[in-house]
Design a protein around this motif. Structure first.
Motif, PDB file in Angstrom:
ATOM      1  N   THR A  42       0.866  -1.178   0.000  1.00 16.13           N
ATOM      2  CA  THR A  42       0.000   0.000   0.000  1.00 16.13           C
ATOM      3  C   THR A  42       0.906   1.231   0.000  1.00 16.13           C
ATOM      4  N   VAL A  43       0.330   2.424  -0.092  1.00 14.70           N
ATOM      5  CA  VAL A  43       1.140   3.642  -0.023  1.00 14.70           C
ATOM      6  C   VAL A  43       0.712   4.446   1.201  1.00 14.70           C
ATOM      7  N   ASP A  44       1.622   4.539   2.166  1.00 16.68           N
ATOM      8  CA  ASP A  44       1.376   5.340   3.366  1.00 16.68           C
ATOM      9  C   ASP A  44       1.928   6.739   3.125  1.00 16.68           C
ATOM     10  N   VAL A  45       1.069   7.745   3.185  1.00 18.29           N
ATOM     11  CA  VAL A  45       1.531   9.138   3.016  1.00 18.29           C
ATOM     12  C   VAL A  45       1.695   9.798   4.386  1.00 18.29           C
ATOM     13  N   PHE A  46       0.733   9.617   5.246  1.00 19.79           N
ATOM     14  CA  PHE A  46       0.854  10.066   6.644  1.00 19.79           C
ATOM     15  C   PHE A  46      -0.242   9.366   7.439  1.00 19.79           C
ATOM     16  N   LEU A  95      -3.158   0.043  -7.977  1.00 20.54           N
ATOM     17  CA  LEU A  95      -3.297   0.908  -6.796  1.00 20.54           C
ATOM     18  C   LEU A  95      -4.467   1.843  -6.998  1.00 20.54           C
ATOM     19  N   GLU A  96      -5.249   2.067  -5.929  1.00 13.06           N
ATOM     20  CA  GLU A  96      -6.297   3.081  -6.011  1.00 13.06           C
ATOM     21  C   GLU A  96      -6.410   3.787  -4.674  1.00 13.06           C
ATOM     22  N   GLY A  97      -6.821   5.039  -4.716  1.00 15.08           N
ATOM     23  CA  GLY A  97      -6.956   5.773  -3.465  1.00 15.08           C
ATOM     24  C   GLY A  97      -6.842   7.259  -3.689  1.00 15.08           C
ATOM     25  N   SER A  98      -6.504   7.975  -2.615  1.00 13.16           N
ATOM     26  CA  SER A  98      -6.424   9.428  -2.684  1.00 13.16           C
ATOM     27  C   SER A  98      -5.479   9.898  -1.592  1.00 13.16           C
ATOM     28  N   VAL A  99      -4.708  10.959  -1.894  1.00 13.00           N
ATOM     29  CA  VAL A  99      -3.842  11.501  -0.837  1.00 13.00           C
ATOM     30  C   VAL A  99      -4.659  12.313   0.164  1.00 13.00           C
ATOM     31  N   GLU A 100      -5.939  12.502  -0.127  1.00 13.03           N
ATOM     32  CA  GLU A 100      -6.763  13.324   0.762  1.00 13.03           C
ATOM     33  C   GLU A 100      -7.478  12.536   1.843  1.00 13.03           C
ATOM     34  N   LYS A 101      -7.388  11.212   1.781  1.00 13.62           N
ATOM     35  CA  LYS A 101      -8.029  10.462   2.871  1.00 13.62           C
ATOM     36  C   LYS A 101      -7.263   9.176   3.147  1.00 13.62           C
ATOM     37  N   ASN A 102      -7.408   8.706   4.363  1.00 18.70           N
ATOM     38  CA  ASN A 102      -6.825   7.415   4.716  1.00 18.70           C
ATOM     39  C   ASN A 102      -7.922   6.368   4.816  1.00 18.70           C
ATOM     40  N   TYR A 103      -7.665   5.212   4.208  1.00 16.58           N
ATOM     41  CA  TYR A 103      -8.517   4.054   4.461  1.00 16.58           C
ATOM     42  C   TYR A 103      -8.106   3.468   5.807  1.00 16.58           C
ATOM     43  N   LEU A 104      -9.023   2.786   6.457  1.00 19.12           N
ATOM     44  CA  LEU A 104      -8.670   2.023   7.658  1.00 19.12           C
ATOM     45  C   LEU A 104      -8.809   0.551   7.322  1.00 19.12           C
ATOM     46  N   LEU A 105      -7.675  -0.141   7.287  1.00 16.81           N
ATOM     47  CA  LEU A 105      -7.687  -1.543   6.860  1.00 16.81           C
ATOM     48  C   LEU A 105      -7.253  -2.462   7.992  1.00 16.81           C
ATOM     49  N   PRO A 106      -7.828  -3.662   8.067  1.00 18.82           N
ATOM     50  CA  PRO A 106      -7.405  -4.620   9.099  1.00 18.82           C
ATOM     51  C   PRO A 106      -5.961  -5.080   8.886  1.00 18.82           C
ATOM     52  N   THR A 107      -5.230  -5.221   9.991  1.00 21.37           N
ATOM     53  CA  THR A 107      -3.858  -5.737   9.923  1.00 21.37           C
ATOM     54  C   THR A 107      -3.856  -7.234  10.233  1.00 21.37           C
ATOM     55  N   ALA A 108      -2.651  -7.805  10.242  1.00 18.76           N
ATOM     56  CA  ALA A 108      -2.479  -9.239  10.511  1.00 18.76           C
ATOM     57  C   ALA A 108      -2.889  -9.620  11.928  1.00 18.76           C
ATOM     58  N   VAL A 109      -3.034  -8.618  12.832  1.00 17.43           N
ATOM     59  CA  VAL A 109      -3.501  -8.945  14.188  1.00 17.43           C
ATOM     60  C   VAL A 109      -4.893  -8.381  14.448  1.00 17.43           C
ATOM     61  N   GLY A 110      -5.527  -7.856  13.407  1.00 15.48           N
ATOM     62  CA  GLY A 110      -6.904  -7.377  13.567  1.00 15.48           C
ATOM     63  C   GLY A 110      -7.006  -5.969  14.128  1.00 15.48           C
ATOM     64  N   ALA A 111      -5.891  -5.211  14.087  1.00 12.73           N
ATOM     65  CA  ALA A 111      -5.978  -3.783  14.415  1.00 12.73           C
ATOM     66  C   ALA A 111      -6.364  -3.048  13.125  1.00 12.73           C
ATOM     67  N   THR A 115      -4.027   4.035   5.718  1.00 14.00           N
ATOM     68  CA  THR A 115      -3.155   4.107   4.536  1.00 14.00           C
ATOM     69  C   THR A 115      -3.914   4.744   3.380  1.00 14.00           C
ATOM     70  N   SER A 116      -3.174   5.376   2.444  1.00 12.24           N
ATOM     71  CA  SER A 116      -3.822   6.223   1.424  1.00 12.24           C
ATOM     72  C   SER A 116      -4.187   5.495   0.138  1.00 12.24           C
ATOM     73  N   TYR A 117      -3.245   4.706  -0.375  1.00 12.08           N
ATOM     74  CA  TYR A 117      -3.495   3.991  -1.632  1.00 12.08           C
ATOM     75  C   TYR A 117      -3.410   2.499  -1.358  1.00 12.08           C
ATOM     76  N   ILE A 118      -4.405   1.767  -1.847  1.00 16.56           N
ATOM     77  CA  ILE A 118      -4.453   0.334  -1.564  1.00 16.56           C
ATOM     78  C   ILE A 118      -4.665  -0.429  -2.866  1.00 16.56           C
ATOM     79  N   GLN A 119      -4.486  -1.730  -2.813  1.00 15.86           N
ATOM     80  CA  GLN A 119      -4.732  -2.539  -4.001  1.00 15.86           C
ATOM     81  C   GLN A 119      -6.230  -2.882  -4.048  1.00 15.86           C
ATOM     82  N   PRO A 120      -6.804  -2.997  -5.261  1.00 18.45           N
ATOM     83  CA  PRO A 120      -8.251  -3.258  -5.369  1.00 18.45           C
ATOM     84  C   PRO A 120      -8.680  -4.501  -4.583  1.00 18.45           C
ATOM     85  N   SER A 121      -7.760  -5.452  -4.431  1.00 20.05           N
ATOM     86  CA  SER A 121      -8.069  -6.678  -3.684  1.00 20.05           C
ATOM     87  C   SER A 121      -8.249  -6.410  -2.190  1.00 20.05           C
ATOM     88  N   MET A 122      -8.014  -5.163  -1.749  1.00 20.07           N
ATOM     89  CA  MET A 122      -8.129  -4.838  -0.322  1.00 20.07           C
ATOM     90  C   MET A 122      -9.353  -3.972  -0.024  1.00 20.07           C
TER      91      MET A 122
END
Ligand code: FAD
Length: 416
Positions: A42-46, A95-111, A115-122
């Motif tokens: 993914t692409v983390d911008v901030f 990759l799809e997304g926007s530098v203007e918003k962050n998605y909230l995605l589950p991690t490997a431990v469920g937190a 992140t800003s840009y993600i793969q369509p499979s996510m």
């Protein structure tokens, strides 16, 4: 013009492709693969500053004008925007997304991870209140814990209120033969094949209840970027990928596309060759020396881009006396005036030494203590820049892409 880019992480690959696209003669020399395959693809911008960030580019703008020590200060928000757009254009639909918003995605431990840009499979994994999730994986895959992920997700309060409903599930299918302990890479390669996808989907389909979205380990195809869509059709319910511990398949996908593209565009890619030194004439680096089997290789350069990462990739070193150094050109480092480079509280505050790196101007030229370029034609990009703790702030890719853009533009614009 000849540019030598040192390092094949996201910063080096994108700088090299950008320069080559503009007609430069580019050599990319690297001792090994970069951190892309350790990341999430993914692409983390901030992500955190220090609280969770909703609008990453607004935070880049804020930090770049308020914190001169941060790498975003010389890079600036425009270069970050341009760098992320450029990467997205190189990767096509990956990759799809926007530098203007962050998605909230589950991690490997469920937190939940911003992140800003993600793969369509996510994308189906973006958490919203009331969403019903089945988290499922094959029992033969050791690094995926549906119970832990579903349990943690179900008890997490979402920022806008409410929670998701999540339950675990498991099924049995080895990646090949009767293998009892299959790796994610083996599954990803198997899932590139249509027949294996049919068998895999047949195991999952009976587990899914009406209205559920299915979270699966991030291994739904390696070279076939549409394998997950086919699997989704076969299962008959929305699915998404949840990252696994490194190395990660989504990061490998991006790495593979960029390395293949660099070669296709005739960037001269030299793998397995650490750069050990440079030759300087009249304040410019005129060549770099790389070690290769049996002999040293001298590569002439009009410009050099240092994209060697940080301590994690050996670009910076800490010796037993606590002295920190840059390992190729012995460049001046900033951020070294700290009482202790590390502390023993590994779950506490970030280690102070991770802010250490080189300081650059807006052309990404490395500066000395008086603020002058050390060498007129040496630019630095990515993890070697001082001032950020990238994995805590979740801005490593944004810094890499913004600095790659700024360095390439400076070189193409005929930086002095
Ligand atoms: C485990 C881990 C987790 C992370 N998680 C996150 C996260 O969640 N969010 C985030 O934003 N960032 C994260 N980061 C940071 C992020 O991965 C980096 O900021 C980013 O990958 C930096 O890219 P880069 O291209 O600058 O360097 P790298 O990807 O480190 O690449 C450096 C390249 O330089 C090469 N190299 C080094 N020395 C030499 C030499 N002497 N000669 C030739 N080649 C050399 C290396 O082989 C490599 O190819 C994480 C990093 C790690 C290690």
């Amino acid at each position: 013009m000849k540019t030598v880019v040192i390092g094949a992480g996201i910063a080096g690959l994108v700088t090299a492709i950008r320069l080559r696209d503009a007609g430069q003669d580019v050599t990319l020399v690297t001792k090994g693969i970069g951190g892309l395959q350790l990341g999430q693809g993914t692409v983390d911008v901030f992500g955190y500053s220090p609280d969770r960030v909703d609008n990453p580019i607004a935070e880049v703008e804020k930090v770049s004008s308020s914190d001169p020590a941060h790498p975003y200060a010389p890079i600036g928000a425009d270069a970050v925007r341009a760098g992320v757009d450029y990467l997205a254009s190189l990767l096509g639909g990956l990759l799809e997304g926007s530098v203007e918003k962050n998605y909230l995605l589950p991690t490997a431990v469920g937190a939940l991870r911003p992140t800003s840009y993600i793969q369509p499979s996510m994308t189906n994994g973006v958490c919203e209140a009331g969403k019903k999730l089945l988290i499922a994986g094959p029992r033969q895959l050791k690094d995926f814990y549906p119970q832990l992920i579903a349990g943690n997700l179900a008890r997490t309060d979402l920022p806008d209120g409410g929670r998701v409903e999540a339950r675990p599930g498991s099924f049995s299918i080895p990646a090949r033969g009767t293998e009892a302990d299959s790796s994610a890479l083996r599954y990803a390669q198997a899932l590139d094949q249509p027949e294996y996808r049919r068998q895999f989907a047949a195991q999952i389909k009976p587990l899914v209840k009406e209205g559920e979205t299915v979270g699966l380990p991030a291994m739904l195809g390696l070279n076939n970027h549409d394998a997950w869509r086919d699997l989704q059709d076969l299962i008959g319910a929305p699915i998404f990928e949840i990252p696994l511990p490194p190395p990660g398949i989504p990061g490998m996908r991006i790495n593979q596309v960029l390395v293949d593209m660099a070669k296709e565009k005739r960037v001269k890619v030299i793998l397995g060759s650490p750069v050990t030194a440079g030759t300087v004439e009249n304040g410019r680096i005129v060549s770099v020396t790389a070690a290769s089997a049996g002999h040293d290789m001298v590569i002439p350069a009009d410009h050099v881009v240092l994209a060697t990462g940080g301590f994690e990739s050996g670009a910076l070193e800490l010796d037993s006396y606590g002295l920190m150094s840059e390992t190729i050109f012995n460049l001046p480092l900033v951020g070294t005036d700290i009482p202790e480079p590390t502390h023993g509280d590994y779950w506490g505050d970030p280690q102070p030494m991770f802010r250490v790196g080189v300081k650059v101007d807006s052309d990404m030229r490395v500066l000395d203590a008086s603020g002058d370029p050390v060498y007129a034609n040496l630019h630095a990009t990515g993890g070697i820049l001082a001032g950020a703790i990238r994995w805590t702030e979740k801005n490593g890719e944004g810094i890499a892409l913004g600095s790659a853009m700024a360095a390439a533009d400076a070189i193409l614009g005929g930086s002095k």
